[in-house]
Design a protein around this motif. Structure first.
Motif, PDB file in Angstrom:
ATOM      1  N   VAL A 155       0.846  -1.201   0.000  1.00  0.00           N
ATOM      2  CA  VAL A 155       0.000   0.000   0.000  1.00  0.00           C
ATOM      3  C   VAL A 155       0.880   1.249   0.000  1.00  0.00           C
ATOM      4  O   VAL A 155       0.621   2.215  -0.724  1.00  0.00           O
ATOM      5  N   LEU A 156       1.952   1.209   0.786  1.00  0.00           N
ATOM      6  CA  LEU A 156       2.832   2.378   0.874  1.00  0.00           C
ATOM      7  C   LEU A 156       3.720   2.501  -0.368  1.00  0.00           C
ATOM      8  O   LEU A 156       3.933   3.597  -0.886  1.00  0.00           O
ATOM      9  N   ALA A 157       4.211   1.358  -0.869  1.00  0.00           N
ATOM     10  CA  ALA A 157       5.102   1.382  -2.036  1.00  0.00           C
ATOM     11  C   ALA A 157       4.353   1.821  -3.293  1.00  0.00           C
ATOM     12  O   ALA A 157       4.929   2.425  -4.199  1.00  0.00           O
ATOM     13  N   LEU A 158       3.067   1.536  -3.306  1.00  0.00           N
ATOM     14  CA  LEU A 158       2.252   1.816  -4.493  1.00  0.00           C
ATOM     15  C   LEU A 158       2.252   3.297  -4.841  1.00  0.00           C
ATOM     16  O   LEU A 158       2.100   3.682  -6.002  1.00  0.00           O
ATOM     17  N   ARG A 208     -12.506  10.302   0.200  1.00  0.00           N
ATOM     18  CA  ARG A 208     -13.625   9.625  -0.470  1.00  0.00           C
ATOM     19  C   ARG A 208     -13.114   8.550  -1.420  1.00  0.00           C
ATOM     20  O   ARG A 208     -13.696   7.475  -1.529  1.00  0.00           O
ATOM     21  N   ALA A 209     -12.007   8.858  -2.105  1.00  0.00           N
ATOM     22  CA  ALA A 209     -11.441   7.875  -3.036  1.00  0.00           C
ATOM     23  C   ALA A 209     -10.978   6.630  -2.276  1.00  0.00           C
ATOM     24  O   ALA A 209     -11.233   5.501  -2.693  1.00  0.00           O
ATOM     25  N   LEU A 246     -12.100   5.539   0.579  1.00  0.00           N
ATOM     26  CA  LEU A 246     -13.266   4.809   1.092  1.00  0.00           C
ATOM     27  C   LEU A 246     -13.910   3.975  -0.018  1.00  0.00           C
ATOM     28  O   LEU A 246     -14.261   2.810   0.183  1.00  0.00           O
ATOM     29  N   ALA A 247     -14.033   4.584  -1.205  1.00  0.00           N
ATOM     30  CA  ALA A 247     -14.615   3.845  -2.333  1.00  0.00           C
ATOM     31  C   ALA A 247     -13.751   2.626  -2.655  1.00  0.00           C
ATOM     32  O   ALA A 247     -14.263   1.535  -2.942  1.00  0.00           O
ATOM     33  N   LEU A 248     -12.420   2.807  -2.585  1.00  0.00           N
ATOM     34  CA  LEU A 248     -11.514   1.694  -2.875  1.00  0.00           C
ATOM     35  C   LEU A 248     -11.612   0.608  -1.810  1.00  0.00           C
ATOM     36  O   LEU A 248     -11.499  -0.578  -2.110  1.00  0.00           O
ATOM     37  N   ALA A 249     -11.824   1.025  -0.556  1.00  0.00           N
ATOM     38  CA  ALA A 249     -11.984   0.039   0.524  1.00  0.00           C
ATOM     39  C   ALA A 249     -13.195  -0.840   0.238  1.00  0.00           C
ATOM     40  O   ALA A 249     -13.153  -2.063   0.392  1.00  0.00           O
ATOM     41  N   LEU A 284      -5.862   3.074  -6.742  1.00  0.00           N
ATOM     42  CA  LEU A 284      -5.246   3.375  -5.447  1.00  0.00           C
ATOM     43  C   LEU A 284      -4.055   4.323  -5.633  1.00  0.00           C
ATOM     44  O   LEU A 284      -3.872   5.272  -4.870  1.00  0.00           O
ATOM     45  N   ARG A 285      -3.280   4.080  -6.690  1.00  0.00           N
ATOM     46  CA  ARG A 285      -2.150   4.983  -6.946  1.00  0.00           C
ATOM     47  C   ARG A 285      -2.660   6.400  -7.239  1.00  0.00           C
ATOM     48  O   ARG A 285      -2.108   7.381  -6.750  1.00  0.00           O
TER      49      ARG A 285
END
Ligand SMILES: [Zn+2]
Length: 368
Positions: free
Chosen positions: A231-234, A322-323, A325-328, A355-356
């Motif tokens: 998640v962080l590397a992305l 919001r982005a 949350l939508a991805l979650a 996500l990126r």
């Protein structure tokens, strides 16, 4: 490491918390007036299946135990626990799979076709009832509407909204909830889990003992690190790296578990970047705050100042929030459907690309 205590004999005594559920069903059992169709709902890992099996134990026990829940020690009780009782018929939807009408009809027939083998009650338990097809649910409805004698149906589901309203209205609906995190941690320690592992797993589980147990196992810690690292590397990943990761995830046997952790991380990022009201409710805010300390620790540039803002609950990057949350929600959905997808590769490509973009939105906003 503490030594694990022997589990209680009766299954209902192994269910952590859920006092209201135990009281409601227990009173009906003692009065001999338990509904013929029970619907148990609640999040994954809170004990729905153990309660279902405990009710079967109560109904099939050959002694008349005053608690109403059975004795836990007779042959019938032991066979219910072992899953070998001839009058307890258990059908469970395989992970990510639908239950078709043929499979359901076979199960209903096995419950009702013959007299109870032991001459008492018979119990049909359907786990993942929402994953029955509409045709399957309609077929099941007939059995709920005209219940055969001494038969109890127990439907278990994480999403009662996935059941036909006519099915829901035929059942007594009992809901199990999440538990206080400290209770889950104490329970893990009593099972012999080290205190610090128990604390982390309980916190990450959001108060769900079954999930906490899985998370307390060594392979879960490795998986969590893998997902958080990615998640962080992305944020800085090239397209090549991104697609290579998607390919690797698509082949991973633990893909649903990875996606669940990813969803937790994304909910945390929602909390980290957004005003409180972006997140649906207080419970979800709490659940979303699970990985925040870890993400903050590992992410330079997301240190003290931003953490202070989270505590204040002041607005910050609402578009990015919001982005995230939508991805979650997307990751949660993908985790549930992972087994059904022919290949999850395209969905993973899209998820990682989005996500990126969300990361970049977030970075753009905070540099401005
Ligand atoms: Zn018994």
């Amino acid at each position: 490491m503490g030594s694990a205590k022997a589990p209680p004999r009766r299954l209902i005594d192994r269910v952590l918390g859920q006092d209201r559920v135990k009281a409601i069903i227990g009173a009906d059992l003692r009065a001999g007036r338990l509904t013929h169709a029970l619907l148990l709902s609640g999040p994954a890992g809170v004990g729905k299946q153990v309660v279902a099996r405990a009710v079967a134990q109560a109904l099939l026990c050959s002694t008349s135990h005053p608690s109403g829940w059975g004795c836990g020690g007779c042959r019938d009780c032991q066979e219910v626990e072992a899953g070998t009782h001839p009058d307890c018929h258990w059908l469970e939807a395989a992970a990510g799979q639908r239950l078709g009408i043929d499979e359901l009809r076979g199960w209903v027939q096995s419950v009702v076709a013959l007299r109870p083998v032991r001459g008492g009650s018979r119990v049909g338990v359907l786990v993942g009832a929402d994953r029955a097809t509409e045709a399957g649910q309609n077929m099941l409805l007939k059995s709920l509407e005209e219940p055969p004698a001494s038969t109890t149906w127990i439907l278990v589901t994480e999403s009662p909204a996935g059941l036909l309203p006519t099915i829901r209205s035929r059942c007594q609906h009992v809901t199990l909830g999440v538990l206080p995190v400290h209770e889950v941690a104490e329970w893990l320690k009593a099972q012999g889990v080290k205190a610090e592992v128990a604390a982390t797993a309980a916190r990450l589980s959001g108060g769900r003992p079954g999930v906490a147990w899985d998370l307390s196992q060594p392979e879960a810690a490795a998986r969590r690190n893998l997902v958080v690292d990615w998640v962080l590397a992305l944020r800085e990943a090239t397209a090549t790296e991104l697609f290579r990761q998607a390919e690797e995830w698509a082949e991973a046997p633990d893909l649903p578990a990875r996606l669940e952790i990813l969803a937790l991380c994304l909910r945390d990022l929602t909390v980290l970047t957004g005003p409180r009201d972006v997140v649906a409710g207080e419970d979800e805010f709490q659940a979303g705050a699970l990985l925040v300390p870890e993400l903050v620790q590992r992410q330079s540039g997301m240190g003290g100042a931003r953490r202070g803002r989270i505590r204040d609950g002041r607005p910050r990057d609402p578009a990015a929030a919001r982005a995230f949350l939508a991805l979650a929600e997307q990751a949660d959905g993908l985790a549930r459907r992972a087994g059904q997808l022919g290949s999850p590769r395209l969905s993973l490509d899209a998820l990682f690309l989005d996500l990126r973009s969300a990361w970049h939105k977030c970075a753009g906003s905070s540099s401005g």
